[in-house]
Structure formats: structure tokens, C-alpha cells
Design an enzyme around this catalytic site. Structure first.
Site, PDB file in Angstrom:
ATOM      1  N   HIS A  57       0.835  -1.210   0.000  1.00  0.00           N
ATOM      2  CA  HIS A  57       0.000   0.000   0.000  1.00  0.00           C
ATOM      3  C   HIS A  57       0.869   1.259   0.000  1.00  0.00           C
ATOM      4  O   HIS A  57       0.661   2.167  -0.807  1.00  0.00           O
ATOM      5  CB  HIS A  57      -0.920  -0.033   1.225  1.00  0.00           C
ATOM      6  CG  HIS A  57      -1.826   1.138   1.343  1.00  0.00           C
ATOM      7  ND1 HIS A  57      -3.184   1.034   1.148  1.00  0.00           N
ATOM      8  CD2 HIS A  57      -1.588   2.434   1.655  1.00  0.00           C
ATOM      9  CE1 HIS A  57      -3.731   2.227   1.316  1.00  0.00           C
ATOM     10  NE2 HIS A  57      -2.782   3.096   1.635  1.00  0.00           N
ATOM     11  N   GLU A  58       1.843   1.308   0.898  1.00  0.00           N
ATOM     12  CA  GLU A  58       2.703   2.493   0.996  1.00  0.00           C
ATOM     13  C   GLU A  58       3.592   2.631  -0.234  1.00  0.00           C
ATOM     14  O   GLU A  58       3.804   3.740  -0.733  1.00  0.00           O
ATOM     15  CB  GLU A  58       3.533   2.462   2.278  1.00  0.00           C
ATOM     16  CG  GLU A  58       2.710   2.473   3.554  1.00  0.00           C
ATOM     17  CD  GLU A  58       1.661   3.574   3.608  1.00  0.00           C
ATOM     18  OE1 GLU A  58       1.905   4.691   3.113  1.00  0.00           O
ATOM     19  OE2 GLU A  58       0.578   3.316   4.150  1.00  0.00           O
TER      20      GLU A  58
END
Length: 190
Positions: A143-144
Site C-alpha cells: 500500500h505504501e
């Protein structure tokens, strides 16, 4: 330390690839301290440079496994490798695959991610490190890392979830530039 405003979906910095950090300066160290503070107050499990308006390839993360194993750190100029999808990845999405994002605050949608990821990056001292992650921690890293490539998780949603997410964002005005919120200051439920 400073609590940083978190950019919401429509901000252009969230949709462009971030630039390498390169040299780790005192300015970068201060940014990372502020990002930890902001992430913790939000609360979140990760926060990327573009989410606070800094177009640099770095993110902070903080996650505790059910067994108490803690993961907390910064990834500077990371590289990420993913395990290939497995046949069961074609099954219907499960509730435990829901994720959220501080740049789409308060919303959660199911998204299939790889079960395993390998992260290689530098820490705040510039030392290289490697993390082999599984499950939710692998999801957080993916996600990051997506943020560093200008991708927000709602961009990856399948229909009809994609339509639902964009309907919510349109209603709240989050798909336009200039929206942000500051943890501990702004009430997003108002």
C-alpha cells in the site's frame, strides 16, 4: 515535532511518481520524525511522503502482529518485490481483505494483495535493509509503496467497489485538488 496535513485523493502530488530521496539530510530526518508523529496521531499503520505533500520516495510504517512482533521503521528509496498470485486469488474478496487509506479517510474497501512481499530500502542512517513480509504487514508495504508510484488503493479496486469509492469521494469533494486534513485538528465526521 509538527503534525503534518495529510493530502486527500484529489491532490496532484498523490498521482505522480515520487522522486528519489538521495542524500539523507537533517531536513529528511525532521520530515521522518514528523511523519511518525502524524501517522501515530491519525492513527495509521503507514504514511508516505506524497501523502504529506513531499514528492520523495520514502514512507514510515508501524504494525504489530497478533503474536506481539512489532514492525516500525522508515523505508527510504525502497524497492518492492511481490510473490506471484495463487489460484485462490480468483475467489471472491473477503472482509479481512479490506484496507483503508489516510488519503481516503474513514473509508474501507476490499482489495486483493499479494500474500508476501520483499522490501529493500535504506533506513534513516542510510543503511540498507531487507524485510520479507507476509499477510497484513506485506499488505501495508504494498500500500505504501503504491503511494510512491502515484497509485492510491482505490485506483486498484474492481467494479462495483471502484464506483462506490468514487461516488463517496465525489460527494465529499475529495476528487478535487487542495483537500487535506490534519490529525488531531480536523474532525472528519463533521
Amino acid at each position: 515535532m509538527t503534525i503534518l496535513p495529510i493530502r486527500i485523493y484529489g491532490d496532484p502530488v498523490l498521482h505522480e511518481p515520487a522522486e528519489p530521496v538521495g542524500e539523507i539530510t537533517d531536513e529528511i530526518r525532521a520530515l521522518v520524525r514528523d511523519m511518525y508523529e502524524t501517522m501515530d496521531l491519525a492513527p495509521g499503520v503507514g504514511l508516505a511522503g506524497p501523502q504529506v505533500g513531499v514528492n520523495k520516495r520514502l514512507f514510515v510504517y508501524s504494525y504489530e502482529e497478533e503474536d506481539g512482533t512489532a514492525h516500525r521503521g522508515v523505508a527510504i528509496d525502497p524497492e518492492l518485490w511481490l510473490a506471484p498470485a495463487v489460484p485462490e486469488s480468483l475467489d471472491a474478496l473477503e472482509e479481512d481483505e479490506e484496507e483503508g487509506c489516510l488519503s481516503v479517510p474513514g473509508e474501507r474497501f476490499a482489495l486483493r494483495r499479494s500474500e508476501r512481499a520483499l522490501l529493500r530500502a535504506r533506513d534513516i542512517e542510510g543503511e540498507p535493509f531487507e524485510i520479507a513480509a507476509e499477510g497484513w504487514f506485506a499488505r501495508i508495504l504494498q500500500h505504501e509503496y503504491d503511494h510512491l508510484d502515484g497509485v492510491i488503493y482505490v485506483d486498484r479496486l474492481k467494479l462495483p467497489l471502484w464506483k462506490q469509492a468514487f461516488k463517496v469521494m465525489r460527494k465529499r469533494g475529495w476528487n478535487t485538488p487542495g483537500c487535506s486534513w490534519t490529525p488531531g485538528v480536523d474532525d472528519l465526521d463533521a
